[in-house]
Design a protein around this motif. Structure first.
Motif, PDB file in Angstrom:
ATOM      1  N   GLN A  55      32.186 -24.847   8.261  1.00 39.83           N
ATOM      2  CA  GLN A  55      31.881 -23.287   8.451  1.00 39.83           C
ATOM      3  C   GLN A  55      30.844 -23.325   9.344  1.00 39.83           C
ATOM      4  O   GLN A  55      30.689 -22.204  10.524  1.00 39.83           O
ATOM      5  CB  GLN A  55      31.137 -22.980   7.195  1.00 39.83           C
ATOM      6  CG  GLN A  55      32.070 -22.827   5.959  1.00 39.83           C
ATOM      7  CD  GLN A  55      31.638 -22.361   4.641  1.00 39.83           C
ATOM      8  OE1 GLN A  55      30.727 -23.041   4.455  1.00 39.83           O
ATOM      9  NE2 GLN A  55      31.913 -21.431   3.882  1.00 39.83           N
ATOM     10  N   ALA A 100      33.238  -6.980  12.099  1.00 41.02           N
ATOM     11  CA  ALA A 100      34.463  -7.873  12.276  1.00 41.02           C
ATOM     12  C   ALA A 100      34.689  -8.217  10.780  1.00 41.02           C
ATOM     13  O   ALA A 100      35.803  -8.494  10.189  1.00 41.02           O
ATOM     14  CB  ALA A 100      34.577  -8.966  12.911  1.00 41.02           C
ATOM     15  N   GLY A 101      33.564  -8.861   9.933  1.00 41.60           N
ATOM     16  CA  GLY A 101      33.901  -9.241   8.633  1.00 41.60           C
ATOM     17  C   GLY A 101      34.768 -10.496   8.499  1.00 41.60           C
ATOM     18  O   GLY A 101      35.427 -10.656   7.629  1.00 41.60           O
ATOM     19  N   GLU A 102      34.439 -11.428   9.235  1.00 42.28           N
ATOM     20  CA  GLU A 102      35.183 -12.733   9.370  1.00 42.28           C
ATOM     21  C   GLU A 102      34.390 -13.606   8.472  1.00 42.28           C
ATOM     22  O   GLU A 102      33.277 -14.208   8.252  1.00 42.28           O
ATOM     23  CB  GLU A 102      35.333 -13.126  10.671  1.00 42.28           C
ATOM     24  CG  GLU A 102      36.235 -14.354  10.925  1.00 42.28           C
ATOM     25  CD  GLU A 102      36.374 -14.710  12.137  1.00 42.28           C
ATOM     26  OE1 GLU A 102      36.837 -15.834  12.512  1.00 42.28           O
ATOM     27  OE2 GLU A 102      35.961 -13.931  13.107  1.00 42.28           O
ATOM     28  N   VAL A 103      35.201 -14.137   7.408  1.00 43.09           N
ATOM     29  CA  VAL A 103      34.771 -15.216   6.597  1.00 43.09           C
ATOM     30  C   VAL A 103      35.055 -16.375   6.939  1.00 43.09           C
ATOM     31  O   VAL A 103      36.382 -16.753   7.263  1.00 43.09           O
ATOM     32  CB  VAL A 103      35.279 -14.925   5.174  1.00 43.09           C
ATOM     33  CG1 VAL A 103      35.018 -16.270   4.075  1.00 43.09           C
ATOM     34  CG2 VAL A 103      35.234 -13.505   4.457  1.00 43.09           C
ATOM     35  N   LEU A 104      34.257 -17.377   7.435  1.00 45.49           N
ATOM     36  CA  LEU A 104      34.242 -18.588   7.811  1.00 45.49           C
ATOM     37  C   LEU A 104      34.731 -19.487   6.691  1.00 45.49           C
ATOM     38  O   LEU A 104      33.984 -19.952   5.584  1.00 45.49           O
ATOM     39  CB  LEU A 104      32.777 -19.146   8.402  1.00 45.49           C
ATOM     40  CG  LEU A 104      32.387 -18.021   9.541  1.00 45.49           C
ATOM     41  CD1 LEU A 104      31.090 -18.463  10.268  1.00 45.49           C
ATOM     42  CD2 LEU A 104      33.369 -17.858  10.590  1.00 45.49           C
TER      43      LEU A 104
END
Ligand SMILES: Cc1cc2nc3c(=O)[nH]c(=O)nc-3n(C[C@H](O)[C@H](O)[C@H](O)COP(=O)(O)OP(=O)(O)OC[C@H]3O[C@@H](n4cnc5c(N)ncnc54)[C@H](O)[C@@H]3O)c2cc1C
Ligand SMILES: Cc1cc2nc3c(=O)[nH]c(=O)nc-3n(C[C@H](O)[C@H](O)[C@H](O)COP(=O)(O)OP(=O)(O)OC[C@H]3O[C@@H](n4cnc5c(N)ncnc54)[C@H](O)[C@@H]3O)c2cc1C
Lengths: 395, 263
Positions: free
Chosen positions: B249, B238-242
């Motif tokens: 975060q 998914a590679g989601e940056v919080l």
């Protein structure tokens, strides 16, 4: 063999550039050219839709392999205990065999090992070829090769899989050469080509920098070693199957090697491959002291700590905690990478984790490319915050 | 004692970097080196030579420039070298490679011990050692990290296994594949290196005809397996940056974990 590009036919589609593992094809204007680095490996040949890539290699005829049926698995055991990879192999073998409409068989070699047959059947084998003999007590290359050769020659399987363990990688090449077939090493993915039913074998090469898909169209059985910890074993069922006993006549003097002793080195106090949660640290953790807070997080999450090779070399954690190409391959539910850059050799060991969380202060760190959830920040702030919120959450 | 060392010239893959924009490999300017495991095989051979006396022949199949790898081996103390080089050898899988090396070893003739690396860092298969041993019909011991003793007709070695090691006695002639744990390879001696670059250096080059093989038995034509596709490893994550400050975060992260029933 030589490979060339017929410039008049080339339409500049660049497909061949992508296929070349050696980066030896270059565009000059709108045409592709082969550079000096080319090793004539042939990977580009099938990529060209224009048939512009030529070779002086004679086209080979594909023999008829209709009589080669069945997916076989070498069931590795030691002192009466099955290596977990044996069940993983049965899992993937079952999937391949179902797709081909064929059966799965396990090869079980040893001395007094028959009671393991049932376990193999319960985990996916239709039948077990059982070879029991005193010369087979411990794994030895030539003895095991001979027995498997006999079985392959008698029953003619279409596919033969072995674990890419130390013994599997010692045995498989020898067997392949003996039975006259090709072998693909250390596969991480196996599937059946829907067009011609051939086994597509995908594996990392160049230290994990390149993935290559390999096919063996010219010999049988199609043999592959499979990396441990990658395939999934089936749940135990009460499936029924048959056990076929194979007579062994081997003389000690044919075998060439003798095991004088086996030394087990200090039993690993932890087995990180079994942890549900791994909190892994890299150089960013800073020192041995820095691992304390990682251990606290692991404790809160019921997990274990792990680390990169750097942290092991620095002596911050013991070697059995190392994840990666020269450490362990792990597949936990959650992998939390703290202060790890994500070098290819590290990723090779953790890429198959169910969920990956990365904490790194460098937004460009390659670890973020494999993470599900990324936190760009200082682990010395993020990890304690995580511990405190998790403790609050479970309280 | 006659020792043959197998060595391969490889690109230094540890220098390979990913292009952060395209995700492709950057291979420009990567140097060729002697395969790391093979340096340990050479060192082991030279150590045996220093102890009991031996003649060491290094053998490599590769393009003409692989002569550099052989020169380095000579610099370390190898006595003679043979380069197997022919367009016909190109594109070989391990079946064809081991056959070619086996034929060359038959031509060399006498040997007591063959030492090779466990694994090459480009092809990464670790199949050549065992397959050469099978071609020659001799026993092999892989993952060797110590040669304990040479006996009259045998040799005692230690073999690394996952849970420790085995002590194995094998009859000779035999083939051993060695791992990095074995020793620390010495640096080539400059005067030896210079000798290896001389006109009359003992480096022979053999082609297909020299070892009596036909084009259809070697290289791509003599291979059973083919690389049909290569690609850069993909993650499919998914590679989601919080976003937000640390508190936010972490809060989002715990939300994600809860959503997926992980905590
Ligand atoms: C043949 C071979 C085999 C190898 N096998 C393995 C193996 O099995 N396993 C393995 O792990 N490696 C292996 N390596 C080594 C590998 O190439 C890398 O060198 C290593 O993985 C890097 O470790 P690292 O991520 O801890 O360190 P680095 O690459 O130095 O990364 C440290 C990271 O921490 C971040 N950081 C620093 N401070 C903080 C902070 N306060 N908060 C957050 N982030 C911070 C930095 O931004 C950086 O991204 C192998 C190498 C070779 C050549
Ligand atoms: C991306 C890619 C994937 C591949 N996958 C496979 C595969 O799965 N199966 C397969 O059969 N082939 C495969 N090949 C082909 C294989 O790399 C070649 O056959 C190669 O010549 C030998 O294999 P290796 O590099 O893996 O050597 P390894 O078996 O890993 O080498 C072990 C040791 O054998 C000796 N040795 C190896 N090559 C030579 C040589 N040329 N001359 C002298 N000594 C040598 C060295 O001592 C070395 O340390 C692949 C090639 C590529 C480019």
């Amino acid at each position: 063999m030589t490979i060339w590009i017929d410039i008049d036919l080339c339409n500049g589609c660049k497909r061949c550039l992508k296929e070349c593992p050696y980066d030896a094809i270059e565009m000059k204007g709108d045409k592709a050219y082969i550079l000096d680095r080319c090793t004539s490996c042939g990977a580009c040949l099938s990529s060209c839709k224009q048939k512009a890539i030529g070779t002086d290699a004679e086209p080979k005829e594909i023999p008829d392999f209709n009589d080669r049926q069945g997916v076989w698995v070498f069931a590795e055991q030691k002192e009466g205990k099955l290596n977990p990879v044996s069940l993983e192999l049965l899992g993937i073998a079952r999937a391949l065999a179902d797709e081909l409409g064929q059966d799965v068989s396990a090869l079980l070699l040893g001395e007094q090992v028959s009671d393991m047959s049932e376990v193999l059947i319960h985990h996916g084998a239709n039948s077990v070829y059982l070879a029991e003999h005193k010369t087979l007590k411990d794994y030895r290359t030539i003895a095991y090769t001979k027995v498997i050769e006999d079985l392959v020659m008698s029953y003619k399987p279409g596919i033969l899989l072995m674990g890419a363990t130390h013994n599997g990688r010692d045995l498989a090449p020898r067997v392949a050469r003996r039975v006259g077939s090709g072998l693909t090493a250390d596969c991480t993915e196996l599937s059946i080509d829907p067009e011609d039913g051939v086994l597509l074998q995908t594996r990392p090469a160049f230290g994990g920098n390149v993935m290559a898909t390999i096919a063996n169209r010219y010999s049988r059985p199609q043999m592959a070693t499979v990396r441990p910890g990658i395939m999934e074993a089936l749940k135990k069922s009460d499936r029924k199957g048959s056990v076929i006993k194979h007579e062994v006549s081997l003389l000690e003097k044919e075998i060439g090697t003798e095991i004088l002793g086996t030394v087990t080195e200090k039993r690993k106090s932890v087995d990180i491959t079994k942890a549900r949660v791994l909190v892994a640290g890299g150089r960013g953790v800073g020192n041995e002291e820095g691992f304390k807070v990682l251990k606290d997080l692991a404790a809160v999450m019921n997990g274990e700590v792990a680390g990169t090779r750097v942290t092991v070399e620095e002596g911050w954690i013991p070697a059995e905690h190392q994840v990666g190409q020269t450490g362990q391959s792990v597949r936990p539910e959650i992998y939390i990478a703290c202060g790890i850059s994500g070098a290819i050799q590290h990723r090779a060991g953790m890429m198959n984790s169910r969920y990956i969380i990365a904490i790194n202060k460098d937004p460009l760190a390659p670890i973020f490319q494999v993470a599900d959830w990324s936190i760009v920040g200082d682990l010395r702030e993020v990890v304690p915050e995580l511990i405190s919120q998790l403790t609050a959450h479970s309280a | 004692m006659n020792i043959i060392v197998l060595l391969k010239q490889v690109p230094n893959t540890t220098e390979v970097k990913l292009d952060p924009k395209t995700g492709n490999l950057i291979r420009e300017g990567i140097e060729s080196i002697v395969n790391p495991d093979d340096l340990h095989a050479i060192e082991a051979a030279v150590a045996l030579k220093e102890k009991d006396g031996a003649k060491i022949t290094a053998l490599s199949m590769g393009p003409p420039q692989a002569i550099d790898a052989l020169s380095e081996a000579m610099g370390m103390g190898v006595d003679e070298s043979i380069l197997l080089s022919d367009k016909a050898f190109a594109g070989a899988d391990t079946w064809a490679t081991s056959f070619t090396l086996g034929k060359a070893i038959e031509k060399i003739g006498e040997f007591d011990l063959i030492l090779c690396g466990r694994q090459a860092i480009d092809g990464d298969t670790a199949q050549i050692g065992p397959q050469v041993a099978e071609c020659l019909g001799i026993p092999q011991v892989s993952y060797v990290f110590e040669i304990e003793e040479i006996e009259k007709n045998g040799i005692i070695v230690k073999r690394r296994i996952e849970e420790g090691f085995e002590r194995i006695r094998t009859s000779m002639p035999a083939l051993l594949t060695v791992i990095g744990e074995m020793n620390t390879p010495r640096y080539p001696v400059v005067s030896n290196l210079l000798d290896a670059c001389r006109e009359k250096a003992p480096i022979k080059v053999w082609n297909a005809a020299d070892i009596g093989v036909t084009t259809s038995e070697v290289g791509l034509e003599g291979s059973f397996t083919n690389v049909i596709k290569t690609f850069a490893p993909k993650s499919g994550r998914a590679g989601e940056v919080l976003e937000g400050d640390t508190k936010t975060q972490v809060k989002t992260l715990i939300g994600k974990l809860k959503e997926n029933l992980l905590v």
